[in-house]
Design a protein around this motif. Sequence first.
Motif, PDB file in Angstrom:
ATOM      1  N   VAL A 207       0.888  -1.161   0.000  1.00  0.00           N
ATOM      2  CA  VAL A 207       0.000   0.000   0.000  1.00  0.00           C
ATOM      3  C   VAL A 207       0.924   1.209   0.000  1.00  0.00           C
ATOM      4  O   VAL A 207       1.606   1.488   0.997  1.00  0.00           O
ATOM      5  CB  VAL A 207      -0.932   0.032   1.221  1.00  0.00           C
ATOM      6  CG1 VAL A 207      -1.809   1.288   1.195  1.00  0.00           C
ATOM      7  CG2 VAL A 207      -1.801  -1.222   1.266  1.00  0.00           C
ATOM      8  N   ASN A 208       0.971   1.909  -1.128  1.00  0.00           N
ATOM      9  CA  ASN A 208       1.966   2.962  -1.309  1.00  0.00           C
ATOM     10  C   ASN A 208       1.357   4.346  -1.116  1.00  0.00           C
ATOM     11  O   ASN A 208       0.569   4.809  -1.939  1.00  0.00           O
ATOM     12  CB  ASN A 208       2.573   2.866  -2.717  1.00  0.00           C
ATOM     13  CG  ASN A 208       3.710   3.864  -2.914  1.00  0.00           C
ATOM     14  OD1 ASN A 208       4.324   4.305  -1.944  1.00  0.00           O
ATOM     15  ND2 ASN A 208       3.973   4.220  -4.151  1.00  0.00           N
ATOM     16  N   LEU A 209       1.744   4.997  -0.041  1.00  0.00           N
ATOM     17  CA  LEU A 209       1.362   6.384   0.196  1.00  0.00           C
ATOM     18  C   LEU A 209       2.540   7.312  -0.110  1.00  0.00           C
ATOM     19  O   LEU A 209       2.740   8.312   0.573  1.00  0.00           O
ATOM     20  CB  LEU A 209       0.875   6.579   1.637  1.00  0.00           C
ATOM     21  CG  LEU A 209      -0.430   5.884   2.006  1.00  0.00           C
ATOM     22  CD1 LEU A 209      -0.859   6.268   3.412  1.00  0.00           C
ATOM     23  CD2 LEU A 209      -1.528   6.209   1.007  1.00  0.00           C
ATOM     24  N   GLY A 210       3.308   6.963  -1.135  1.00  0.00           N
ATOM     25  CA  GLY A 210       4.288   7.910  -1.659  1.00  0.00           C
ATOM     26  C   GLY A 210       3.545   9.000  -2.398  1.00  0.00           C
ATOM     27  O   GLY A 210       2.863   8.733  -3.387  1.00  0.00           O
ATOM     28  N   LEU A 211       3.644  10.226  -1.926  1.00  0.00           N
ATOM     29  CA  LEU A 211       2.841  11.340  -2.446  1.00  0.00           C
ATOM     30  C   LEU A 211       3.783  12.437  -2.937  1.00  0.00           C
ATOM     31  O   LEU A 211       4.399  13.143  -2.132  1.00  0.00           O
ATOM     32  CB  LEU A 211       1.909  11.879  -1.352  1.00  0.00           C
ATOM     33  CG  LEU A 211       0.928  10.858  -0.752  1.00  0.00           C
ATOM     34  CD1 LEU A 211       0.225  11.440   0.469  1.00  0.00           C
ATOM     35  CD2 LEU A 211      -0.084  10.412  -1.797  1.00  0.00           C
ATOM     36  N   GLY A 212       3.889  12.574  -4.255  1.00  0.00           N
ATOM     37  CA  GLY A 212       4.807  13.531  -4.831  1.00  0.00           C
ATOM     38  C   GLY A 212       4.613  14.938  -4.288  1.00  0.00           C
ATOM     39  O   GLY A 212       3.526  15.492  -4.344  1.00  0.00           O
ATOM     40  N   GLY A 213       5.677  15.519  -3.753  1.00  0.00           N
ATOM     41  CA  GLY A 213       5.630  16.870  -3.204  1.00  0.00           C
ATOM     42  C   GLY A 213       4.849  17.002  -1.925  1.00  0.00           C
ATOM     43  O   GLY A 213       4.648  18.120  -1.441  1.00  0.00           O
ATOM     44  N   SER A 214       4.420  15.894  -1.318  1.00  0.00           N
ATOM     45  CA  SER A 214       3.440  15.978  -0.229  1.00  0.00           C
ATOM     46  C   SER A 214       3.771  15.084   0.956  1.00  0.00           C
ATOM     47  O   SER A 214       2.870  14.763   1.745  1.00  0.00           O
ATOM     48  CB  SER A 214       2.045  15.638  -0.765  1.00  0.00           C
ATOM     49  OG  SER A 214       1.691  16.491  -1.841  1.00  0.00           O
ATOM     50  N   ALA A 215       5.025  14.690   1.116  1.00  0.00           N
ATOM     51  CA  ALA A 215       5.436  13.989   2.328  1.00  0.00           C
ATOM     52  C   ALA A 215       5.879  15.034   3.337  1.00  0.00           C
ATOM     53  O   ALA A 215       7.063  15.332   3.507  1.00  0.00           O
ATOM     54  CB  ALA A 215       6.563  13.005   2.027  1.00  0.00           C
ATOM     55  N   LEU A 216       4.901  15.637   4.005  1.00  0.00           N
ATOM     56  CA  LEU A 216       5.123  16.867   4.767  1.00  0.00           C
ATOM     57  C   LEU A 216       4.725  16.740   6.230  1.00  0.00           C
ATOM     58  O   LEU A 216       4.472  17.738   6.898  1.00  0.00           O
ATOM     59  CB  LEU A 216       4.335  18.009   4.104  1.00  0.00           C
ATOM     60  CG  LEU A 216       4.719  18.286   2.639  1.00  0.00           C
ATOM     61  CD1 LEU A 216       3.765  19.284   2.013  1.00  0.00           C
ATOM     62  CD2 LEU A 216       6.153  18.783   2.547  1.00  0.00           C
ATOM     63  N   LEU A 217       4.699  15.502   6.739  1.00  0.00           N
ATOM     64  CA  LEU A 217       4.308  15.254   8.128  1.00  0.00           C
ATOM     65  C   LEU A 217       2.909  15.786   8.420  1.00  0.00           C
ATOM     66  O   LEU A 217       2.624  16.232   9.527  1.00  0.00           O
ATOM     67  CB  LEU A 217       5.336  15.846   9.098  1.00  0.00           C
ATOM     68  CG  LEU A 217       6.734  15.236   9.017  1.00  0.00           C
ATOM     69  CD1 LEU A 217       7.708  16.005   9.918  1.00  0.00           C
ATOM     70  CD2 LEU A 217       6.728  13.764   9.405  1.00  0.00           C
ATOM     71  N   ASP A 218       2.016  15.717   7.422  1.00  0.00           N
ATOM     72  CA  ASP A 218       0.641  16.186   7.615  1.00  0.00           C
ATOM     73  C   ASP A 218      -0.091  15.281   8.598  1.00  0.00           C
ATOM     74  O   ASP A 218      -0.051  14.051   8.466  1.00  0.00           O
ATOM     75  CB  ASP A 218      -0.107  16.186   6.282  1.00  0.00           C
ATOM     76  CG  ASP A 218       0.362  17.288   5.346  1.00  0.00           C
ATOM     77  OD1 ASP A 218       0.529  18.425   5.820  1.00  0.00           O
ATOM     78  OD2 ASP A 218       0.546  17.013   4.144  1.00  0.00           O
ATOM     79  N   PRO A 219      -0.780  15.861   9.583  1.00  0.00           N
ATOM     80  CA  PRO A 219      -1.504  15.023  10.548  1.00  0.00           C
ATOM     81  C   PRO A 219      -2.536  14.099   9.904  1.00  0.00           C
ATOM     82  O   PRO A 219      -2.735  12.975  10.371  1.00  0.00           O
ATOM     83  CB  PRO A 219      -2.170  16.056  11.471  1.00  0.00           C
ATOM     84  CG  PRO A 219      -1.280  17.257  11.393  1.00  0.00           C
ATOM     85  CD  PRO A 219      -0.795  17.288   9.976  1.00  0.00           C
ATOM     86  N   PHE A 220      -3.197  14.544   8.826  1.00  0.00           N
ATOM     87  CA  PHE A 220      -4.204  13.675   8.218  1.00  0.00           C
ATOM     88  C   PHE A 220      -3.561  12.448   7.571  1.00  0.00           C
ATOM     89  O   PHE A 220      -4.187  11.386   7.484  1.00  0.00           O
ATOM     90  CB  PHE A 220      -5.069  14.437   7.204  1.00  0.00           C
ATOM     91  CG  PHE A 220      -4.324  15.109   6.095  1.00  0.00           C
ATOM     92  CD1 PHE A 220      -3.872  14.408   4.992  1.00  0.00           C
ATOM     93  CD2 PHE A 220      -4.078  16.474   6.140  1.00  0.00           C
ATOM     94  CE1 PHE A 220      -3.188  15.030   3.971  1.00  0.00           C
ATOM     95  CE2 PHE A 220      -3.391  17.110   5.122  1.00  0.00           C
ATOM     96  CZ  PHE A 220      -2.939  16.396   4.037  1.00  0.00           C
ATOM     97  N   THR A 221      -2.306  12.571   7.123  1.00  0.00           N
ATOM     98  CA  THR A 221      -1.613  11.397   6.590  1.00  0.00           C
ATOM     99  C   THR A 221      -1.294  10.419   7.716  1.00  0.00           C
ATOM    100  O   THR A 221      -1.459   9.201   7.560  1.00  0.00           O
ATOM    101  CB  THR A 221      -0.334  11.807   5.858  1.00  0.00           C
ATOM    102  OG1 THR A 221      -0.652  12.730   4.814  1.00  0.00           O
ATOM    103  CG2 THR A 221       0.368  10.600   5.261  1.00  0.00           C
ATOM    104  N   ALA A 222      -0.853  10.943   8.852  1.00  0.00           N
ATOM    105  CA  ALA A 222      -0.589  10.072  10.001  1.00  0.00           C
ATOM    106  C   ALA A 222      -1.862   9.367  10.455  1.00  0.00           C
ATOM    107  O   ALA A 222      -1.849   8.166  10.767  1.00  0.00           O
ATOM    108  CB  ALA A 222       0.008  10.891  11.145  1.00  0.00           C
ATOM    109  N   ARG A 223      -2.980  10.096  10.484  1.00  0.00           N
ATOM    110  CA  ARG A 223      -4.242   9.462  10.903  1.00  0.00           C
ATOM    111  C   ARG A 223      -4.703   8.436   9.885  1.00  0.00           C
ATOM    112  O   ARG A 223      -5.284   7.403  10.248  1.00  0.00           O
ATOM    113  CB  ARG A 223      -5.307  10.531  11.143  1.00  0.00           C
ATOM    114  CG  ARG A 223      -5.015  11.417  12.355  1.00  0.00           C
ATOM    115  CD  ARG A 223      -6.235  12.233  12.757  1.00  0.00           C
ATOM    116  NE  ARG A 223      -6.589  13.218  11.749  1.00  0.00           N
ATOM    117  CZ  ARG A 223      -6.080  14.449  11.690  1.00  0.00           C
ATOM    118  NH1 ARG A 223      -5.166  14.829  12.570  1.00  0.00           N
ATOM    119  NH2 ARG A 223      -6.465  15.303  10.760  1.00  0.00           N
ATOM    120  N   THR A 224      -4.454   8.705   8.601  1.00  0.00           N
ATOM    121  CA  THR A 224      -4.778   7.708   7.581  1.00  0.00           C
ATOM    122  C   THR A 224      -3.971   6.437   7.806  1.00  0.00           C
ATOM    123  O   THR A 224      -4.508   5.316   7.750  1.00  0.00           O
ATOM    124  CB  THR A 224      -4.480   8.274   6.175  1.00  0.00           C
ATOM    125  OG1 THR A 224      -5.361   9.373   5.919  1.00  0.00           O
ATOM    126  CG2 THR A 224      -4.671   7.218   5.107  1.00  0.00           C
TER     127      THR A 224
END
Length: 394
Positions: A207-224
């Motif tokens: 399951v790849n959450l490699g997000l171009g330009g968007s690996a920014l320690l966003d809280p919603f990514t951590a919650r996802t």
Amino acid sequence: MPTPHAWTTTPITADLVRGALDLETTEHGVRPHRLPAWARAQCPDPQLAMAEAQPSGVRIAFRTAATAVELEAVPTRVVYTGGPPRPQGVYELVVDGRRVDGAAAPGGTTVAVSMATGAREARPGPAGTLRFAGLPDRVKDVEIWLPHNETTELVALRTDAPVEPLPDRGRRVWLHHGSSISHGSNAAAPTGIWPAVAAARGGVELVNLGLGGSALLDPFTARTMRGTPADLISLKIGINLVNLDLMRLRAFTPAVHGFLDTIREGHPSAPLLVVSPLYCPIHEDTPGPGAFDLDALRAGRLGFRATGDPAERAAGKLTLTVIREELARIVAQRQAADPHLSYLDGLDLYGPDDHAELPLPDALHPDAAAHRRIGERFAERVFASGGAFAPARG
């Protein structure tokens, strides 16, 4: 060749799609997303919207005796006005774990983005059909890997024999988050992005959450990530924070702790690997922001450069060297209370010697050969005996 009435059309539903966290119903069919709708609603950034909707690592997976498969889709391709041409996305056919074919989808929508102003203009186009024929006349596991570098709406799956969802093969699920390199920038095809190469060698479901330009320690990514079922988790942090000049060291350290804390709420004992940045000369000791290299553009190439001042490190500006040092320190600090947490130096995957042999063609992203090397190295160091994701440890 089967006659038209022999074709079976199978609805593309969640039980046929792996690697996506949401399927959005559209006027044409379904669009895979790698972030859920609630997370997308928390950030209106166009770059994130484009990146998470590009189905890197997403595949349609089924078991069938079909000898011919058709996929009708509406791709959406981004082109940059005033910049060099970008490669079309590839849909790859994998049978029983082996790649057997790949092609670009005809038709589709083109989004023209001005490199001068950022303005976007959509030019709609029709659906196109990919056809893969000559498959072995037996029951087999089939995957269609969707393009890592363009959005797609899946309209119809047609086969000359019935299909069923691919059964659970007992593989561990690897959830990975990273930047455009993890997303697959400059890779030639979706199975050639480094996480896909590593997953194939490690025998895991990606399951790849490699997000171009968007690996920014966003809280919603951590919650996802907290809420996504996974057996193995990795987090590659650094390059986007530098080339966007997003935060200083004072904010970075607690943000990393918070990101890890959130993941641990949902995965308290899963092997969790923190990976620092790969080697990138322009940002090793020079802060961001990054910018397009105008000399490269004038020469018809896409290139990037760093615009910060190395002296600004003293004021807390981030460089890749600073981030590697701090990530190693953070992981070491946490390991006493979290024995399943590990650290991997990105220079072990792609370092100065690798750059001398396989330089970054745009000064930021590895090419197809380097993607393969990074994926193979990751598998050797992480999935093999003694690694953070070795079966005995998992």
